[in-house]
Structures are given as structure tokens and as C-alpha cells.
Design a protein around this motif. Structure first.
Motif, PDB file in Angstrom:
ATOM      1  N   GLY A 183      86.447  43.033 -25.622  1.00 19.80           N
ATOM      2  CA  GLY A 183      86.187  43.165 -27.173  1.00 19.80           C
ATOM      3  C   GLY A 183      85.501  41.885 -27.478  1.00 19.80           C
ATOM      4  N   ALA A 184      86.181  40.903 -27.160  1.00 22.85           N
ATOM      5  CA  ALA A 184      85.934  39.692 -29.179  1.00 22.85           C
ATOM      6  C   ALA A 184      84.797  38.978 -27.481  1.00 22.85           C
ATOM      7  CB  ALA A 184      87.308  38.719 -28.329  1.00 22.85           C
ATOM      8  N   MET A 213      75.625  43.358 -28.090  1.00 19.53           N
ATOM      9  CA  MET A 213      76.968  43.413 -27.520  1.00 19.53           C
ATOM     10  C   MET A 213      76.910  42.903 -26.125  1.00 19.53           C
ATOM     11  SD  MET A 213      79.355  44.325 -29.952  1.00 19.53           S
ATOM     12  CE  MET A 213      80.630  45.264 -28.341  1.00 19.53           C
ATOM     13  N   GLY A 214      77.766  42.097 -25.996  1.00 20.71           N
ATOM     14  CA  GLY A 214      76.809  41.659 -24.444  1.00 20.71           C
ATOM     15  C   GLY A 214      77.180  42.298 -23.275  1.00 20.71           C
ATOM     16  N   LYS A 215      76.933  41.548 -22.436  1.00 23.28           N
ATOM     17  CA  LYS A 215      77.331  42.056 -21.364  1.00 23.28           C
ATOM     18  C   LYS A 215      78.191  41.855 -20.276  1.00 23.28           C
ATOM     19  CE  LYS A 215      73.087  44.992 -20.243  1.00 23.28           C
ATOM     20  NZ  LYS A 215      71.923  45.151 -19.403  1.00 23.28           N
ATOM     21  N   ILE A 216      79.281  42.299 -19.854  1.00 24.23           N
ATOM     22  CA  ILE A 216      80.568  41.982 -18.676  1.00 24.23           C
ATOM     23  C   ILE A 216      80.022  41.825 -17.315  1.00 24.23           C
ATOM     24  CG2 ILE A 216      82.277  42.330 -17.756  1.00 24.23           C
ATOM     25  CD1 ILE A 216      82.782  41.132 -20.932  1.00 24.23           C
ATOM     26  N   ILE A 217      79.522  42.211 -16.676  1.00 27.14           N
ATOM     27  CA  ILE A 217      79.384  41.417 -15.167  1.00 27.14           C
ATOM     28  C   ILE A 217      80.740  40.414 -14.260  1.00 27.14           C
ATOM     29  CG2 ILE A 217      77.977  41.092 -13.212  1.00 27.14           C
ATOM     30  CD1 ILE A 217      76.248  40.857 -15.653  1.00 27.14           C
ATOM     31  N   ALA A 218      81.621  41.696 -13.807  1.00 34.22           N
ATOM     32  CA  ALA A 218      82.437  41.677 -12.950  1.00 34.22           C
ATOM     33  C   ALA A 218      81.855  41.169 -11.154  1.00 34.22           C
ATOM     34  CB  ALA A 218      83.570  42.621 -12.143  1.00 34.22           C
ATOM     35  N   ASP A 226     104.310  32.719 -12.502  1.00 32.96           N
ATOM     36  CA  ASP A 226     105.544  33.633 -13.106  1.00 32.96           C
ATOM     37  C   ASP A 226     105.270  34.567 -13.907  1.00 32.96           C
ATOM     38  OD1 ASP A 226     105.623  30.304 -13.317  1.00 32.96           O
ATOM     39  OD2 ASP A 226     104.813  30.596 -14.592  1.00 32.96           O
ATOM     40  N   GLY A 227     105.499  35.579 -12.977  1.00 37.31           N
ATOM     41  CA  GLY A 227     105.205  36.740 -13.552  1.00 37.31           C
ATOM     42  C   GLY A 227     103.754  38.076 -14.269  1.00 37.31           C
ATOM     43  N   PHE A 228     103.063  37.341 -14.047  1.00 35.54           N
ATOM     44  CA  PHE A 228     102.826  37.466 -15.325  1.00 35.54           C
ATOM     45  C   PHE A 228     101.517  38.722 -14.956  1.00 35.54           C
ATOM     46  CE2 PHE A 228      97.829  37.503 -17.318  1.00 35.54           C
ATOM     47  CZ  PHE A 228      97.798  36.940 -18.832  1.00 35.54           C
ATOM     48  N   ARG A 229     101.478  39.682 -16.663  1.00 32.54           N
ATOM     49  CA  ARG A 229     100.803  40.532 -16.022  1.00 32.54           C
ATOM     50  C   ARG A 229     100.018  40.610 -17.656  1.00 32.54           C
ATOM     51  NH1 ARG A 229     100.936  45.386 -13.919  1.00 32.54           N
ATOM     52  NH2 ARG A 229     100.645  47.621 -14.766  1.00 32.54           N
ATOM     53  N   VAL A 230      98.954  41.409 -16.774  1.00 29.86           N
ATOM     54  CA  VAL A 230      98.165  41.672 -18.196  1.00 29.86           C
ATOM     55  C   VAL A 230      97.870  43.262 -18.197  1.00 29.86           C
ATOM     56  CG1 VAL A 230      95.199  41.990 -19.185  1.00 29.86           C
ATOM     57  CG2 VAL A 230      96.038  39.708 -17.478  1.00 29.86           C
ATOM     58  N   GLU A 231      98.341  43.812 -19.956  1.00 24.63           N
ATOM     59  CA  GLU A 231      97.928  45.267 -19.877  1.00 24.63           C
ATOM     60  C   GLU A 231      97.088  45.407 -20.637  1.00 24.63           C
ATOM     61  OE1 GLU A 231     100.892  46.739 -19.565  1.00 24.63           O
ATOM     62  OE2 GLU A 231     101.746  45.067 -19.230  1.00 24.63           O
ATOM     63  N   PRO A 232      96.378  46.970 -19.882  1.00 25.13           N
ATOM     64  CA  PRO A 232      94.763  47.614 -20.279  1.00 25.13           C
ATOM     65  C   PRO A 232      94.671  47.192 -21.718  1.00 25.13           C
ATOM     66  CG  PRO A 232      96.541  48.540 -18.786  1.00 25.13           C
ATOM     67  CD  PRO A 232      97.176  48.345 -19.589  1.00 25.13           C
ATOM     68  N   GLU A 233      95.330  47.497 -22.548  1.00 29.50           N
ATOM     69  CA  GLU A 233      94.980  47.117 -24.108  1.00 29.50           C
ATOM     70  C   GLU A 233      94.566  45.603 -24.300  1.00 29.50           C
ATOM     71  OE1 GLU A 233      99.303  47.839 -23.837  1.00 29.50           O
ATOM     72  OE2 GLU A 233      97.560  48.742 -23.101  1.00 29.50           O
ATOM     73  N   GLN A 234      95.046  44.773 -23.060  1.00 24.39           N
ATOM     74  CA  GLN A 234      95.125  43.484 -23.522  1.00 24.39           C
ATOM     75  C   GLN A 234      93.501  43.140 -22.864  1.00 24.39           C
ATOM     76  OE1 GLN A 234      98.566  42.125 -21.975  1.00 24.39           O
ATOM     77  NE2 GLN A 234      99.270  41.003 -23.789  1.00 24.39           N
ATOM     78  N   VAL A 270      95.186  33.412 -25.303  1.00 23.56           N
ATOM     79  CA  VAL A 270      94.072  34.272 -25.666  1.00 23.56           C
ATOM     80  C   VAL A 270      94.809  35.554 -26.079  1.00 23.56           C
ATOM     81  CG1 VAL A 270      92.461  35.374 -26.236  1.00 23.56           C
ATOM     82  CG2 VAL A 270      92.080  32.592 -25.127  1.00 23.56           C
ATOM     83  N   LEU A 271      95.360  35.903 -24.634  1.00 20.84           N
ATOM     84  CA  LEU A 271      95.805  37.230 -24.631  1.00 20.84           C
ATOM     85  C   LEU A 271      97.193  37.263 -25.807  1.00 20.84           C
ATOM     86  CD1 LEU A 271      95.647  38.219 -20.730  1.00 20.84           C
ATOM     87  CD2 LEU A 271      94.091  39.101 -23.020  1.00 20.84           C
TER      88      LEU A 271
END
Length: 245
Positions: free
Chosen positions: A107-108, A1-6, A93-101, A63-64
Motif C-alpha cells: 500500500g505504501a 495509485m501505482g501498479k504492482i507487477i509480479a 534466519d526464519g524470516f516470515r512475512v505476515e499477510p497484513e505486513q 521496513v516491515l
């Protein structure tokens, strides 16, 4: 599994995008499969830093929303085939990312890449939350400027949920002459931010020109390139001593 680095900072102009692109190039040159993810909605610049502005036709909102797959949205670099970009939307444009998204997207990404470097926008808003929500590690990029250090402190307060050893500091654009004039040291920066040090990047006037060419780590910026390569090796798990400025 890869690592996510913010890659984050409270203040704009500290060099997050430069750091993200340079570390992406460095990790890719080590044979790692790397995704650089731009989270700066409507103000994206990571595609420019990577020299991929004409190639990024899709973004993470596609993608989302299911308009395309992750594989269809990412763009590979022509000179570094293991380096990829996933761009941010050009308009808010009011774009919002939900936590589950966000969780599903990250994860992908983990399943497809060794490392994902997430370039967060300045400030502590939605882009910051998106960048850090699923991150395994966080890099706080600052300069020795007192305002940048104060904002780094404020940013660290928002990262208290991360355990020790998961949040690190990078001090960028360090001019040795300036440090002597200000009677300050890198230790002062570490104390101000309250974080362990991942690396120090010296000031290098050739960095902007190389960025404009879409190849941040070119031969001209020797000292900065060396610092970025050392940081990339530390991220990959190697024990590399800090470079003397």
C-alpha cells in the motif's frame, strides 16, 4: 495509485531478474517512477543487475520491522533518478512475512511509485506468495525449453485467483534458429502456458555483459533492448505490435 507487477516463473534461470531490471530501466526512461523489489530472500541478485549492490544497505525486512521507513530503505539509481531498488534480506534466519505486513508495504509502495516490479524467486514458496499476494498483474517469464514451459503451466495453476487479462506470458531468450530446429513456435509456448502473450525477447549474447555493467539496456544489445522497451510500453498502456524475430 501505482501498479504492482509480479514477475514469476516456476523454474529458475528463465531470466526473471534480467526482465525486471530491463523493464525497470525502460519504464524509468519513459519518465515513470519505478521501484524494483527483490523478493528472493538470501539469494538476491536484483541489486547486481541494477548496478546498486554497494548502495543497498537496507532491505524490505527493515521496513516491515519498523527499523526504517520505505523512503529510507529504497535506493535510487545514479543514472536514472526515477528508478529505485528495495532489496531482499541477505539471510533467511526464519524470516516470515505476515499477510497484513505485505499489504501495508505494498500500500505504501502504491502511494509512492507509478510501477513496482516484484522479482519473485524460482519456485512457489514464501517469496512467490509475497510477490503475488498484493499484485495487480503477473508476468510469467519462460523460455522455449520444455521444462520451463511445464513449470510455467504449474505456476499458472497457482494464479487462478487472478481474473482474465491480469496474467501474461513473456517468452525470453528466443533463438529463431533453435525454434526452426525444434519445429516449434511462440504459439506453442502460449498454448502450453495457457496465457496471452505480453512479449518475446530474442536471445542476445550482449545482455550478460551489460548486466555486469549495471546498465542492462545498453547500445550493444539492440534487439533485446528494443523488445524490452516494447514490453514496457505495453505495460504503460500503449498498443505496440510484437517485434518480428
Amino acid at each position: 495509485m501505482g501498479k504492482i507487477i509480479a514477475v514469476v516463473s516456476g523454474k529458475g534461470g528463465t531470466g526473471k531478474t534480467t526482465f525486471t531490471s530491463c523493464i525497470g530501466f525502460a519504464l524509468a526512461s519513459m519518465g515513470k517512477k519505478v521501484l524494483c523489489l527483490d523478493c528472493d530472500i538470501s539469494l538476491r541478485n536484483l541489486d547486481l543487475a541494477l548496478g546498486l549492490s554497494d548502495s543497498a544497505l537496507m532491505d524490505f525486512s527493515d521496513v516491515l520491522s519498523g527499523r526504517c521507513t520505505l523512503e529510507q530503505a529504497v535506493v535510487s539509481h545514479p543514472k536514472y533518478p526515477s528508478l529505485f531498488l528495495l532489496a531482499a534480506p541477505l539471510a533467511y534466519d526464519g524470516f516470515r512475512v505476515e499477510p497484513e505486513q505485505a499489504a501495508a508495504l505494498m500500500g505504501a509502495i502504491r502511494e509512492s511509485f507509478d510501477f513496482c516490479l516484484v522479482d519473485a524467486p524460482a519456485g512457489l514458496g514464501q517469496g512467490f506468495r509475497l510477490a503475488t499476494q498484493e499484485a495487480d498483474h503477473v508476468v510469467v517469464v519462460t523460455t522455449t525449453d520444455v521444462t520451463a514451459l511445464r513449470d510455467a503451466q504449474r505456476t499458472v495453476m497457482e494464479l487462478e485467483r487472478f481474473p482474465n487479462g491480469k496474467v501474461h506470458l513473456v517468452v525470453n531468450r528466443v533463438a529463431k534458429k533453435l525454434l526452426r530446429q525444434l519445429h516449434t513456435t511462440i504459439d506453442d509456448a502460449m498454448d502450453a502456458a495457457g496465457l496471452p502473450l505480453l512479449g518475446v525477447v530474442p536471445e542476445d549474447g550482449d545482455i550478460p555483459r551489460c548486466l555486469n555493467q549495471g546498465v542492462p539496456l545498453c547500445d550493444d544489445n539492440y534487439y533485446a533492448a528494443r523488445a524490452f522497451y516494447n514490453i514496457a510500453r505495453r505495460i504503460a498502456g500503449y498498443k505496440i505490435p510484437l517485434m518480428k524475430l
